[in-house]
Motif scaffolding. Sequence first.
Motif, PDB file in Angstrom:
ATOM      1  N   GLN A 317       0.808  -1.227   0.000  1.00 47.13           N
ATOM      2  CA  GLN A 317       0.000   0.000   0.000  1.00 47.13           C
ATOM      3  C   GLN A 317       0.839   1.275   0.000  1.00 47.13           C
ATOM      4  O   GLN A 317       0.409   2.319   0.487  1.00 47.13           O
ATOM      5  CB  GLN A 317      -1.020   0.006   1.145  1.00 47.13           C
ATOM      6  N   LEU A 318       2.022   1.208  -0.596  1.00 46.55           N
ATOM      7  CA  LEU A 318       2.833   2.405  -0.764  1.00 46.55           C
ATOM      8  C   LEU A 318       2.063   3.489  -1.512  1.00 46.55           C
ATOM      9  O   LEU A 318       2.293   4.679  -1.310  1.00 46.55           O
ATOM     10  CB  LEU A 318       4.112   2.055  -1.524  1.00 46.55           C
ATOM     11  N   GLN A 319       1.132   3.068  -2.375  1.00 45.73           N
ATOM     12  CA  GLN A 319       0.396   4.026  -3.203  1.00 45.73           C
ATOM     13  C   GLN A 319      -0.590   4.869  -2.393  1.00 45.73           C
ATOM     14  O   GLN A 319      -1.029   5.919  -2.865  1.00 45.73           O
ATOM     15  CB  GLN A 319      -0.354   3.295  -4.312  1.00 45.73           C
ATOM     16  N   ARG A 320      -0.940   4.412  -1.193  1.00 43.94           N
ATOM     17  CA  ARG A 320      -1.737   5.264  -0.308  1.00 43.94           C
ATOM     18  C   ARG A 320      -0.771   6.186   0.428  1.00 43.94           C
ATOM     19  O   ARG A 320      -0.745   6.278   1.655  1.00 43.94           O
ATOM     20  CB  ARG A 320      -2.562   4.411   0.660  1.00 43.94           C
ATOM     21  N   HIS A 321       0.012   6.868  -0.387  1.00 43.64           N
ATOM     22  CA  HIS A 321       1.142   7.638   0.117  1.00 43.64           C
ATOM     23  C   HIS A 321       0.698   8.886   0.864  1.00 43.64           C
ATOM     24  O   HIS A 321       1.418   9.390   1.731  1.00 43.64           O
ATOM     25  CB  HIS A 321       2.044   8.019  -1.054  1.00 43.64           C
ATOM     26  N   SER A 322      -0.473   9.387   0.527  1.00 44.73           N
ATOM     27  CA  SER A 322      -0.971  10.588   1.194  1.00 44.73           C
ATOM     28  C   SER A 322      -1.195  10.337   2.677  1.00 44.73           C
ATOM     29  O   SER A 322      -0.801  11.141   3.534  1.00 44.73           O
ATOM     30  CB  SER A 322      -2.273  11.047   0.532  1.00 44.73           C
ATOM     31  N   ASP A 323      -1.820   9.219   3.011  1.00 46.79           N
ATOM     32  CA  ASP A 323      -2.052   8.896   4.419  1.00 46.79           C
ATOM     33  C   ASP A 323      -0.745   8.519   5.100  1.00 46.79           C
ATOM     34  O   ASP A 323      -0.546   8.797   6.290  1.00 46.79           O
ATOM     35  CB  ASP A 323      -3.065   7.759   4.532  1.00 46.79           C
ATOM     36  N   HIS A 324       0.160   7.901   4.351  1.00 45.96           N
ATOM     37  CA  HIS A 324       1.456   7.523   4.935  1.00 45.96           C
ATOM     38  C   HIS A 324       2.215   8.748   5.426  1.00 45.96           C
ATOM     39  O   HIS A 324       2.787   8.743   6.520  1.00 45.96           O
ATOM     40  CB  HIS A 324       2.292   6.769   3.905  1.00 45.96           C
ATOM     41  N   HIS A 325       2.232   9.835   4.642  1.00 47.01           N
ATOM     42  CA  HIS A 325       2.970  11.020   5.067  1.00 47.01           C
ATOM     43  C   HIS A 325       2.238  11.773   6.171  1.00 47.01           C
ATOM     44  O   HIS A 325       2.866  12.402   7.017  1.00 47.01           O
ATOM     45  CB  HIS A 325       3.246  11.933   3.876  1.00 47.01           C
ATOM     46  N   ALA A 326       0.917  11.718   6.147  1.00 45.32           N
ATOM     47  CA  ALA A 326       0.170  12.379   7.216  1.00 45.32           C
ATOM     48  C   ALA A 326       0.274  11.605   8.526  1.00 45.32           C
ATOM     49  O   ALA A 326       0.278  12.195   9.608  1.00 45.32           O
ATOM     50  CB  ALA A 326      -1.297  12.525   6.809  1.00 45.32           C
ATOM     51  N   ASN A 327       0.378  10.261   8.428  1.00 51.17           N
ATOM     52  CA  ASN A 327       0.435   9.395   9.613  1.00 51.17           C
ATOM     53  C   ASN A 327       1.515   8.329   9.414  1.00 51.17           C
ATOM     54  O   ASN A 327       1.215   7.158   9.190  1.00 51.17           O
ATOM     55  CB  ASN A 327      -0.927   8.725   9.841  1.00 51.17           C
ATOM     56  N   PRO A 328       2.807   8.710   9.461  1.00 53.65           N
ATOM     57  CA  PRO A 328       3.877   7.786   9.083  1.00 53.65           C
ATOM     58  C   PRO A 328       4.029   6.564   9.978  1.00 53.65           C
ATOM     59  O   PRO A 328       4.680   5.597   9.576  1.00 53.65           O
ATOM     60  CB  PRO A 328       5.138   8.668   9.142  1.00 53.65           C
TER      61      PRO A 328
END
Length: 391
Positions: A317-328
């Motif tokens: 799920q690297l492609q859900r990158h927006s949530d990853h940067h908001a909640n690393p």
Amino acid sequence: MTAFAESGRSRSQSRDDPDGRAWKDKKRYLWPLGLLVPLSPFAAWFLVDKLSLGLFWAIGAWLIVIVIPLVDLLAGEDGNSPPDEALPRLQADRFYRWCTYLFLPLQYAGLVFACWCWVNAPMASGEKFALAMTVGVVAGVGINAAHELGHKSEKLEGWLAKIALAQSFYGHFYVEHNYGHHVRVATPEDPASSRYRENFWFFLPRSVFGGLRSGWRLEKARLSRQGRSVWNVRNNILQSWTMSAVLFLGLVGVFGIEIAPWLVIQAVAGFTFLETANYLEHYGLLRAKRADGSYVRCSPEDSWNSDHVVSNLFLYQLQRHSDHHANPRLRYQSLRSADQAPQLPAGYAVMIVCAWVPPLWRAIMDKRLLAYYSGEMTRINTLPSKAKTGS
């Protein structure tokens, strides 16, 4: 709202009971499919042996360029995100961790087998290169596994991240990504954030060497705060580079110097795949500034999002990158797809190939970027030469 819901509601969040028990991960037993990637050197040998077609040595490249994009097209987007109430349970579920842990022994089994093939299998130079590209795909996805593991606070996962990075000799990523990229993302100061109209092949050396310099400075500063020299066994970058050196020298010692060029090629291919993902994740996006000149906190709007189900399965799920940067700190199974973020038109497998062809990339992405910012050039992360002209 839980502590995990810092970035707001995400796509397709359904109602759930207070403990998150009603929501089910429909992909739960599909996540082990990601373990097929490190098995690709074995699959390549089997297909070549049975079908006598050397083109199958490049099965890793075919997987990225043809197979996953086609299946992604047929499967469509995911659209199924966990609700906030389900996140604590998902975070604690160790099944998902083992899906990443098991990648590593398969990754290195495939590398050793490829070395055996380079020495013993009847292969022309072109076929050896094709196998090196397949191994490079594994190394690239291995960096992604390291990315998932390296964000976590457990010491074991930190060491596993360094081990995963050893194959590509990219150990500085462990430091730079967490303490450099995540702090400066979507700003001109971040070497891993690509700029509007920046050619990928110019971005690549800027990101590689810029990230290396930044990672070394960050690690030097960390050790200095502890009263230690940068030349210290506690230096995370030196630890990672030592692992790589031992790995490469050990493989050359066992299989001979003839494998050395292919080891280098697969390592370069591996970090090139990683840097291509970096390129497309933040292309042209720019965080706003506060009145004091500092950047606002990173939000989902500062990363390109993609929710294509098959490529997400293979990339944790690297492609859900927006949530990853908001909640690393969220683990891959907990990431949500963000409607408010700018959306890529396809999954990473397709977009990576597009990035390698700059005119194609610009034809697809420039208009999307401009539309996202309503044509306001001051809101776009632009190459310095372009910012003056507004072109």
